[in-house]
Design a protein around this motif. Structure first.
Motif, PDB file in Angstrom:
ATOM      1  N   UNK A  80      -3.582  18.356   0.661  1.00 32.49           N
ATOM      2  CA  UNK A  80      -2.680  17.883   1.193  1.00 32.49           C
ATOM      3  C   UNK A  80      -1.353  18.092  -0.174  1.00 32.49           C
ATOM      4  N   UNK A  81      -0.122  18.772   0.480  1.00 35.25           N
ATOM      5  CA  UNK A  81       0.893  19.420  -0.513  1.00 35.25           C
ATOM      6  C   UNK A  81       2.179  17.625  -1.476  1.00 35.25           C
ATOM      7  N   UNK A  82       2.074  17.365  -0.890  1.00 27.43           N
ATOM      8  CA  UNK A  82       3.188  15.820  -1.315  1.00 27.43           C
ATOM      9  C   UNK A  82       1.895  14.735  -1.555  1.00 27.43           C
ATOM     10  N   UNK A  83       3.284  13.467  -2.983  1.00 32.81           N
ATOM     11  CA  UNK A  83       2.559  12.650  -2.613  1.00 32.81           C
ATOM     12  C   UNK A  83       2.907  11.502  -1.432  1.00 32.81           C
ATOM     13  N   UNK A  84       3.631  12.173  -1.291  1.00 31.62           N
ATOM     14  CA  UNK A  84       4.122  10.988   0.261  1.00 31.62           C
ATOM     15  C   UNK A  84       3.315  11.286   0.811  1.00 31.62           C
ATOM     16  N   UNK A  85       2.513  12.563   1.348  1.00 33.05           N
ATOM     17  CA  UNK A  85       1.551  12.672   3.008  1.00 33.05           C
ATOM     18  C   UNK A  85       0.250  12.095   2.219  1.00 33.05           C
ATOM     19  N   UNK A  86      -0.166  12.031   0.543  1.00 33.18           N
ATOM     20  CA  UNK A  86      -1.261  11.836   0.346  1.00 33.18           C
ATOM     21  C   UNK A  86      -1.250  10.103   0.774  1.00 33.18           C
ATOM     22  N   UNK A  87      -0.145   9.052   0.211  1.00 31.78           N
ATOM     23  CA  UNK A  87      -0.306   7.994   0.687  1.00 31.78           C
ATOM     24  C   UNK A  87       0.005   7.721   1.755  1.00 31.78           C
ATOM     25  N   UNK A  88       0.037   8.893   2.544  1.00 29.04           N
ATOM     26  CA  UNK A  88       0.632   8.354   4.596  1.00 29.04           C
ATOM     27  C   UNK A  88      -0.929   8.546   5.062  1.00 29.04           C
ATOM     28  N   UNK A  89      -1.795   9.630   4.824  1.00 31.53           N
ATOM     29  CA  UNK A  89      -3.132  10.328   5.110  1.00 31.53           C
ATOM     30  C   UNK A  89      -4.334   8.986   4.655  1.00 31.53           C
ATOM     31  N   UNK A  90      -3.754   8.668   3.308  1.00 38.30           N
ATOM     32  CA  UNK A  90      -4.815   7.047   3.008  1.00 38.30           C
ATOM     33  C   UNK A  90      -4.377   5.805   3.962  1.00 38.30           C
ATOM     34  N   UNK A  91      -3.345   5.624   3.786  1.00 36.58           N
ATOM     35  CA  UNK A  91      -2.995   4.495   4.945  1.00 36.58           C
ATOM     36  C   UNK A  91      -3.619   4.581   6.769  1.00 36.58           C
ATOM     37  N   UNK A  92      -3.815   6.037   6.729  1.00 40.87           N
ATOM     38  CA  UNK A  92      -4.861   5.837   8.054  1.00 40.87           C
ATOM     39  C   UNK A  92      -5.814   5.391   7.694  1.00 40.87           C
ATOM     40  N   UNK A  93      -6.547   5.732   6.954  1.00 40.21           N
ATOM     41  CA  UNK A  93      -7.984   6.165   5.960  1.00 40.21           C
ATOM     42  C   UNK A  93      -8.212   4.517   5.753  1.00 40.21           C
ATOM     43  N   UNK A  94      -7.723   3.882   5.457  1.00 44.67           N
ATOM     44  CA  UNK A  94      -7.727   2.958   4.956  1.00 44.67           C
ATOM     45  C   UNK A  94      -7.828   1.691   5.941  1.00 44.67           C
ATOM     46  N   UNK A  95      -6.501   2.028   6.944  1.00 42.37           N
ATOM     47  CA  UNK A  95      -6.599   1.384   8.574  1.00 42.37           C
ATOM     48  C   UNK A  95      -7.889   1.008   9.226  1.00 42.37           C
ATOM     49  N   UNK A  96      -8.164   1.991   9.502  1.00 45.92           N
ATOM     50  CA  UNK A  96      -9.647   1.889  10.263  1.00 45.92           C
ATOM     51  C   UNK A  96     -10.745   2.249  10.081  1.00 45.92           C
ATOM     52  N   UNK A  97     -10.292   2.369   8.252  1.00 44.72           N
ATOM     53  CA  UNK A  97     -12.224   2.565   7.321  1.00 44.72           C
ATOM     54  C   UNK A  97     -12.041   0.284   7.522  1.00 44.72           C
ATOM     55  N   UNK A  98     -11.272   0.125   7.320  1.00 45.54           N
ATOM     56  CA  UNK A  98     -10.746  -2.198   6.862  1.00 45.54           C
ATOM     57  C   UNK A  98     -11.416  -2.207   8.444  1.00 45.54           C
ATOM     58  N   UNK A  99     -11.888  -1.573   9.246  1.00 42.48           N
ATOM     59  CA  UNK A  99     -12.345  -1.840  10.978  1.00 42.48           C
ATOM     60  C   UNK A  99     -13.651  -1.367  11.284  1.00 42.48           C
ATOM     61  N   UNK A 100     -14.236  -0.850   9.996  1.00 45.34           N
ATOM     62  CA  UNK A 100     -15.657  -0.931  10.076  1.00 45.34           C
ATOM     63  C   UNK A 100     -16.748  -1.994   9.691  1.00 45.34           C
ATOM     64  N   UNK A 101     -17.907  -1.773   9.891  1.00 41.47           N
ATOM     65  CA  UNK A 101     -18.846  -3.097   9.820  1.00 41.47           C
ATOM     66  C   UNK A 101     -19.723  -3.162   8.177  1.00 41.47           C
ATOM     67  N   UNK A 102     -19.205  -1.431   8.184  1.00 36.74           N
ATOM     68  CA  UNK A 102     -19.671  -1.195   6.615  1.00 36.74           C
ATOM     69  C   UNK A 102     -18.296  -0.248   6.388  1.00 36.74           C
ATOM     70  N   UNK A 103     -17.631  -0.867   5.694  1.00 33.81           N
ATOM     71  CA  UNK A 103     -15.703  -0.124   5.377  1.00 33.81           C
ATOM     72  C   UNK A 103     -16.562   0.829   4.182  1.00 33.81           C
ATOM     73  N   UNK A 104     -15.973   1.949   4.460  1.00 33.23           N
ATOM     74  CA  UNK A 104     -15.416   3.487   3.483  1.00 33.23           C
ATOM     75  C   UNK A 104     -14.520   3.098   2.791  1.00 33.23           C
TER      76      UNK A 104
END
Length: 381
Positions: A80-104
Motif C-alpha cells: 500500500x502507498x501510505x501508513x494510514x492505508x496500511x493500518x486501515x487494511x490491517x484492521x480489516x484483516x484482523x477483524x475478520x481473522x479473529x472470527x476464524x476458528x484458526x486465526x491468521x
C-alpha cells in the motif's frame, strides 16, 4: 448478491452477518469467487466501493487449512502507498481473522515509527501489509523473506506509482517467487497501472466498476466565491450555522492545516490537523478521534485523499482547491460513500475561478458560485 452465494467460509459469513453485511458490493461479487479460485485479478473501482473486503475475505478463506508458514516466510503480501492505508487494511484483516476458528496472524509495517518492534513482531506472520520502503528495510535486516509468497496484492496501485515507488516496487518484484497469485486494485486505470498489469498479471479477470466521475450523484456539491482572507470566517460560519459534525477540511499545506485548525479551536470548534509532518502516533490518534466522532473537524492536506475509511463521512470542505480535477474527485470521494449521501463544499477565490471551471468541465457539472460577500459572517450563534 448475497455474501452467502460467493463461496466464503461459514465463519466469515457469520462475522459479516454480525456486522449487518448481507449484500455484497459489485466489486466483491466479481472479485471474491475469482480470488477463491486462485485467479489473478485486476480490479478497477472507486475508493469506498468495498475493494479491501473483496480481497481480504477470499485470502483469509484460502489460507484456512493450508500449510504452516516457516517463521518469517510470509504467505500473503499486501503493498500500500501510505501508513494510514496500511493500518486501515490491517484492521480489516484482523477483524475478520479473529472470527476464524484458526486465526491468521496479520501484521502492518510502515515508516514513521521504530523498526525494532516490527522486526520482533514478524514471528509466524502469514499476512503482511506493508509500505514499500519499510518492507525493503525489513528484508535487508533479514526480518522477513518473500520467497514463499502465495498471493501478492497491490492496493491503490495508481497512487503508489504516482508517488514514485516504481524503483522500490521493481526491487520487491525481483524478490518474489514467479509462481504466485497477483491481485491488483486501483481507483483508476492509468498508463502506469496498465503497464504493471501487463508485467505482473497472468490471464487476469478484469473487473471495472463505473468510474468515480460517474458515481458522484450522492454528493451534493456547493461552491462559495470568497476572498482569501475571508475563508476562515466563512468556514466557521458554515460549521456553526449548520451545526455540522465530522467535517474533513482539505488545505494546500501542512502549515495552513495547523493554522486553520488552531483558528477553529480558538473559536470554539473542536478541531485538529494531520499531515506528513506529524508523528505517526499523532496521525493515528487524530484519525481515530475523528472516525469515532470525538473530534468535530479534521484539517489535512492531500495526505488523506485515500488513507481514510469512514463508513459515513457527511462533509468535505475544499478550503483550498486541489491541483487537478482527479485530486478533486478523490477528495470529495471521501463522502457520498456506501450509498450514503454527503456534501462537498469548495471555496473559490477570484484567482481560482478559471481552475475551478476546468475542474467542473472535467466532471461535466456546473455549479453556481454562492457569493460570500452577501453573507453576514458575524451572524454566528
Amino acid at each position: 448478491m448475497s455474501f452467502a452465494s460467493l463461496g466464503l467460509s461459514s465463519s466469515l459469513l457469520k462475522a459479516l452477518a454480525d456486522q449487518n453485511y448481507t449484500e455484497a458490493y459489485p466489486i466483491q461479487t466479481e472479485a471474491i469467487p475469482a480470488i477463491l479460485k486462485k485467479k489473478d485479478v485486476l480490479g478497477i473501482a472507486k475508493t469506498g466501493s468495498g475493494k479491501t473486503a473483496s480481497y481480504v475475505l477470499p485470502i483469509l478463506t484460502n489460507l484456512q487449512g493450508g500449510s504452516i508458514s516457516k517463521n518469517r516466510y510470509i504467505k500473503t503480501l499486501v503493498l500500500v502507498p501510505t501508513r494510514e492505508l496500511a493500518m486501515q487494511v490491517f484492521e480489516v484483516f484482523q477483524q475478520f481473522s479473529n472470527a476464524l476458528p484458526d486465526p491468521v496472524k496479520c501484521l502492518a509495517v510502515h515508516g514513521g515509527v521504530s523498526i525494532n518492534p516490527q522486526m520482533k513482531a514478524m514471528n509466524n506472520v502469514d499476512v503482511l501489509v506493508a509500505t514499500p520502503g519499510r518492507l525493503l528495510e525489513l528484508v535487508d535486516s533479514n526480518a522477513v523473506h518473500l520467497t514463499e509468497i502465495e498471493a501478492l496484492v497491490l492496493d491503490e496501485a495508481d497512487k503508489m506509482l504516482n508517488l514514485g515507488f516504481k524503483d522500490e516496487m521493481n526491487r520487491i518484484f525481483a524478490l518474489l517467487p514467479k509462481k504466485r497469485q497477483n491481485l491488483l486494485f486501483s481507483a483508476t486505470l492509468s498508463d502506469d497501472v496498465n503497464n504493471v498489469n501487463q508485467v505482473l498479471l497472468n490471464d487476469p479477470m478484469v473487473i471495472k466498476i463505473e468510474s468515480e466521475e460517474n458515481t458522484l450523484d450522492l454528493i451534493d456539491q456547493i461552491a462559495y466565491s470568497v476572498e482569501e482572507e475571508k475563508k476562515g470566517p466563512l468556514l466557521r460560519y458554515i460549521i456553526k450555522r449548520n451545526d455540522l459534525e465530522q467535517v474533513l477540511v482539505f488545505v494546500s499545506s501542512a502549515h495552513k492545516a495547523d493554522a486553520v485548525a488552531y483558528k477553529l479551536s480558538k473559536n470554539g470548534i473542536q478541531a485538529t490537523s494531520t499531515h506528513s509532518k506529524k508523528s505517526q502516533g499523532a496521525r493515528t490518534e487524530n484519525l481515530r478521534k475523528f472516525k469515532t466522532g470525538v473530534l468535530r473537524v479534521l484539517v489535512t492536506t492531500d495526505l488523506l485523499t485515500r488513507g481514510i475509511d469512514i463508513e459515513f463521512l457527511p462533509y468535505v470542505v475544499n478550503y483550498d482547491l486541489p491541483r487537478s480535477p482527479k485530486d478533486y474527485i478523490h477528495r470529495i470521494g471521501r463522502t457520498g460513500r456506501a450509498e450514503e449521501p454527503g456534501e462537498a463544499i469548495s471555496f473559490v477565490t477570484e484567482e481560482d475561478e478559471h481552475h475551478f471551471k476546468v475542474i467542473q468541465k472535467k466532471m461535466k457539472i456546473r455549479l453556481n458560485l454562492i457569493q460570500s460577500k452577501d453573507i453576514d459572517l458575524k451572524d454566528i450563534k
